[in-house]
Scaffold this motif. Structure first.
Motif, PDB file in Angstrom:
ATOM      1  N   PHE A  62      -1.223  -0.912   0.048  1.00 39.87           N
ATOM      2  CA  PHE A  62      -1.310   0.534  -0.154  1.00 39.87           C
ATOM      3  C   PHE A  62      -1.337   0.854  -1.654  1.00 39.87           C
ATOM      4  CE2 PHE A  62       3.473   1.814  -0.274  1.00 39.87           C
ATOM      5  CZ  PHE A  62       3.822   0.603  -0.848  1.00 39.87           C
ATOM      6  N   ALA A  65      -2.894   4.196  -2.097  1.00 42.22           N
ATOM      7  CA  ALA A  65      -1.957   5.276  -1.790  1.00 42.22           C
ATOM      8  C   ALA A  65      -0.990   5.497  -2.939  1.00 42.22           C
ATOM      9  CB  ALA A  65      -1.199   4.957  -0.505  1.00 42.22           C
ATOM     10  N   THR A 121       2.296  -1.653   5.087  1.00 40.99           N
ATOM     11  CA  THR A 121       1.744  -0.944   3.935  1.00 40.99           C
ATOM     12  C   THR A 121       0.327  -0.434   4.204  1.00 40.99           C
ATOM     13  OG1 THR A 121       1.114  -3.096   3.002  1.00 40.99           O
ATOM     14  CG2 THR A 121       3.177  -2.119   2.241  1.00 40.99           C
ATOM     15  N   SER A 123      -0.643   0.667   7.085  1.00 33.06           N
ATOM     16  CA  SER A 123      -0.402   1.887   7.857  1.00 33.06           C
ATOM     17  C   SER A 123      -0.048   3.048   6.933  1.00 33.06           C
ATOM     18  CB  SER A 123       0.725   1.652   8.862  1.00 33.06           C
ATOM     19  OG  SER A 123       0.391   0.607   9.763  1.00 33.06           O
ATOM     20  N   LEU A 124       0.768   2.769   5.918  1.00 30.15           N
ATOM     21  CA  LEU A 124       1.118   3.808   4.945  1.00 30.15           C
ATOM     22  C   LEU A 124      -0.107   4.244   4.146  1.00 30.15           C
ATOM     23  CD1 LEU A 124       4.534   2.421   3.622  1.00 30.15           C
ATOM     24  CD2 LEU A 124       4.170   4.405   5.100  1.00 30.15           C
ATOM     25  N   GLN A 125      -0.976   3.299   3.848  1.00 30.70           N
ATOM     26  CA  GLN A 125      -2.209   3.632   3.137  1.00 30.70           C
ATOM     27  C   GLN A 125      -3.057   4.607   3.958  1.00 30.70           C
ATOM     28  OE1 GLN A 125      -3.715   2.860   0.169  1.00 30.70           O
ATOM     29  NE2 GLN A 125      -5.622   3.858   0.755  1.00 30.70           N
ATOM     30  N   LEU A 126      -3.232   4.305   5.235  1.00 27.25           N
ATOM     31  CA  LEU A 126      -4.030   5.170   6.102  1.00 27.25           C
ATOM     32  C   LEU A 126      -3.375   6.535   6.267  1.00 27.25           C
ATOM     33  CD1 LEU A 126      -5.041   2.550   8.831  1.00 27.25           C
ATOM     34  CD2 LEU A 126      -6.367   3.316   6.845  1.00 27.25           C
ATOM     35  N   ALA A 127      -2.037   6.549   6.388  1.00 28.88           N
ATOM     36  CA  ALA A 127      -1.323   7.811   6.520  1.00 28.88           C
ATOM     37  C   ALA A 127      -1.459   8.660   5.253  1.00 28.88           C
ATOM     38  CB  ALA A 127       0.153   7.547   6.825  1.00 28.88           C
ATOM     39  N   ALA A 128      -1.369   8.016   4.101  1.00 32.85           N
ATOM     40  CA  ALA A 128      -1.504   8.739   2.840  1.00 32.85           C
ATOM     41  C   ALA A 128      -2.891   9.355   2.705  1.00 32.85           C
ATOM     42  CB  ALA A 128      -1.237   7.798   1.666  1.00 32.85           C
ATOM     43  N   GLU A 130      -4.777  10.373   5.112  1.00 32.92           N
ATOM     44  CA  GLU A 130      -4.814  11.540   5.992  1.00 32.92           C
ATOM     45  C   GLU A 130      -4.153  12.739   5.329  1.00 32.92           C
ATOM     46  OE1 GLU A 130      -6.308  12.017   8.913  1.00 32.92           O
ATOM     47  OE2 GLU A 130      -7.184  10.021   8.708  1.00 32.92           O
ATOM     48  N   VAL A 131      -3.054  12.493   4.624  1.00 32.05           N
ATOM     49  CA  VAL A 131      -2.364  13.582   3.925  1.00 32.05           C
ATOM     50  C   VAL A 131      -3.225  14.109   2.789  1.00 32.05           C
ATOM     51  CG1 VAL A 131      -0.356  14.185   2.510  1.00 32.05           C
ATOM     52  CG2 VAL A 131      -0.067  12.756   4.546  1.00 32.05           C
TER      53      VAL A 131
END
Length: 328
Positions: A62, A65, A121, A123-128, A130-131
Motif C-alpha cells: 500500500f 495509499a 496491505t 486490501s488497505l490500498q484498495l480501500a484507500a 475508494e476513499v
C-alpha cells in the motif's frame, strides 16, 4: 557518521545526477525534467520499501495509499489553514507513518506471515483508493485538484533558475538524505536488530531483541518517508489525482525496482528505479505494445540478474579482482 564506502557511493550518485537538471534546463527540455523528477520520486519510494520489506520482511503493498495519505493530508490541511504546504508536509508524513506503524504492530502481534501482511496491505490500498475517489466533496473525486503548494519560487528567484530545476534539486536532496539515513540505520543497533529479526524472529526474541518494537519502528520509518514523498510527487505533477496512487501505478513499479536493482543494498533502489524509468521511456515509441514489451524485458533482466543488478555487478567486480590477483 556513515561508513566511508557508503559515503563514496552516495557522493557518486550526487555527482552523476546533480548536473542533469541544469543540462535539461539549458536545452529547454521540460519533459526531461519531469522524467527526472519521476525517477527521483520512485527511487526514494524504493529506498523506503527496502527498509520495510527487505530488512524486516514486511511486504507493504500500500505504498500508493501511504503516498496518497501524505499528499491529501498535506494539500487539504494547507488549504484549510491557509499556510504553505511545506508546513503541513510533516503532518502528512506523520499520518502515513502512524498508519504504517499501526499495520506493523498488528501484523507483528498477530504473527502474520509475509503473504498475509501483503494481502492486508493490498486490501488497505484498495480501500484507500475508494476513499480518494468516493470522498468527492473533500478530495475532488476522480478529477482531483491542482496543487502547487510546495513552491520554491523564492529560492528559484534568488539563484536565477526555474522552479522546476530547483524542485528537482529538492527531490535529489530528499533522495540523498534517504540514502544517508539508510546507511546510518544499517550501521546502527537498529540495523543489527533488523537483520536478526529478518533471519529468525524467534531467535531474535530469545536474544532480547524486541521483534514487535523493531518491526513497528521499520514500518513507521518506511511509511513516514513514503508519506513525505507523496506531496512532492503531486507537486511535480501539478495535480492531486487518485490514479496517481493506484496500485499498478506505484506499488508494482516500486516492487519491481527494488527486486531488479537489488534488495538490502544501498544503491539497489536507485539503480532499479533508473533502469525501469529509462526502459519505460525508450519503449514509448511502440505505443500500445509498450507495457507488454517492458514486461518481457523485465523478465529477461530478472533471469539475468536474479539477485539484482547491484549484487550481480558487485559479484562480477569481485571475480574480476580475483582473476587479476591470480594472474599476477
Amino acid at each position: 557518521m556513515i561508513p566511508a564506502a557508503d559515503a563514496k557511493r552516495i557522493a557518486v550518485v550526487a555527482a552523476l545526477i546533480a548536473p542533469l537538471p541544469l543540462l535539461a534546463a539549458a536545452g529547454g527540455a521540460t519533459y526531461q525534467l519531469r522524467i527526472l523528477a519521476t525517477f527521483l520520486v520512485f527511487a526514494t519510494l524504493t529506498v523506503a520499501l527496502n527498509v520495510a520489506f527487505a530488512h524486516t520482511d514486511q511486504l507493504f503493498l500500500f505504498v500508493g495509499a501511504l503516498a496518497g495519505i501524505g499528499a491529501y493530508t498535506t494539500a487539504l490541511l494547507a488549504e484549510a489553514v491557509g499556510v504553505t504546504a511545506w508546513l503541513t508536509l510533516p503532518i502528512g508524513a506523520l499520518a502515513a507513518g502512524a498508519l504504517g506503524a499501526t499495520v506493523s504492530y498488528v501484523a507483528a502481534r498477530r504473527g502474520m506471515t509475509v503473504i498475509v501482511l501483503a494481502i492486508l496491505t493490498l486490501s488497505l490500498q484498495l480501500a484507500a483508493m475508494e476513499v480518494f475517489v468516493g470522498a468527492r466533496s473533500v478530495t475532488g473525486g476522480s478529477t482531483g485538484f491542482p496543487f502547487s503548494g510546495l513552491s520554491v519560487a523564492p529560492i528559484a528567484d534568488a539563484v536565477g533558475l526555474g522552479e522546476r530545476v530547483v524542485f528537482a534539486y529538492v527531490l535529489l536532496g530528499t533522495l540523498l538524505a534517504a540514502l544517508v539515513g539508510y546507511s546510518r540505520l544499517q550501521s546502527s543497533r537498529w540495523g543489527i536488530a533488523f537483520e536478526t529479526v529478518r533471519q529468525d524472529p524467534v531467535a531474535a526474541e530469545a536474544a532480547g531483541v524486541g521483534v514487535v518494537r523493531t518491526k513497528v519502528f521499520a514500518g513507521f520509518l518506511a511509511a513516514g518517508l513514503i508519506g513525505a514523498v507523496g506531496p512532492m510527487y503531486v507537486h511535480a505533477e501539478g495535480y492531486v489525482l487518485p490514479s496517481t496512487f493506484a496500485f499498478q501505478a506505484v506499488d508494482v513499479l516500486v516492487l519491481v525496482m527494488l527486486v531488479l536493482g537489488g534488495s538490502r543494498t544501498l544503491l539497489g533502489p536507485v539503480v532499479g528505479a533508473g533502469a525501469v524509468v529509462v526502459l519505460d521511456e525508450l519503449l514509448g515509441e511502440i505505443g500500445q505494445w509498450r507495457t507488454a514489451f517492458l514486461g518481457v524485458l523485465l523478465v529477461v533482466l530478472f533471469l539475468s540478474f536474479r539477485q539484482g543488478i547491484v549484487p550481480k555487478a558487485r559479484e562480477l567486480y569481485d571475480e574480476r579482482l580475483g582473476d587479476d590477483g591470480d594472474a599476477s
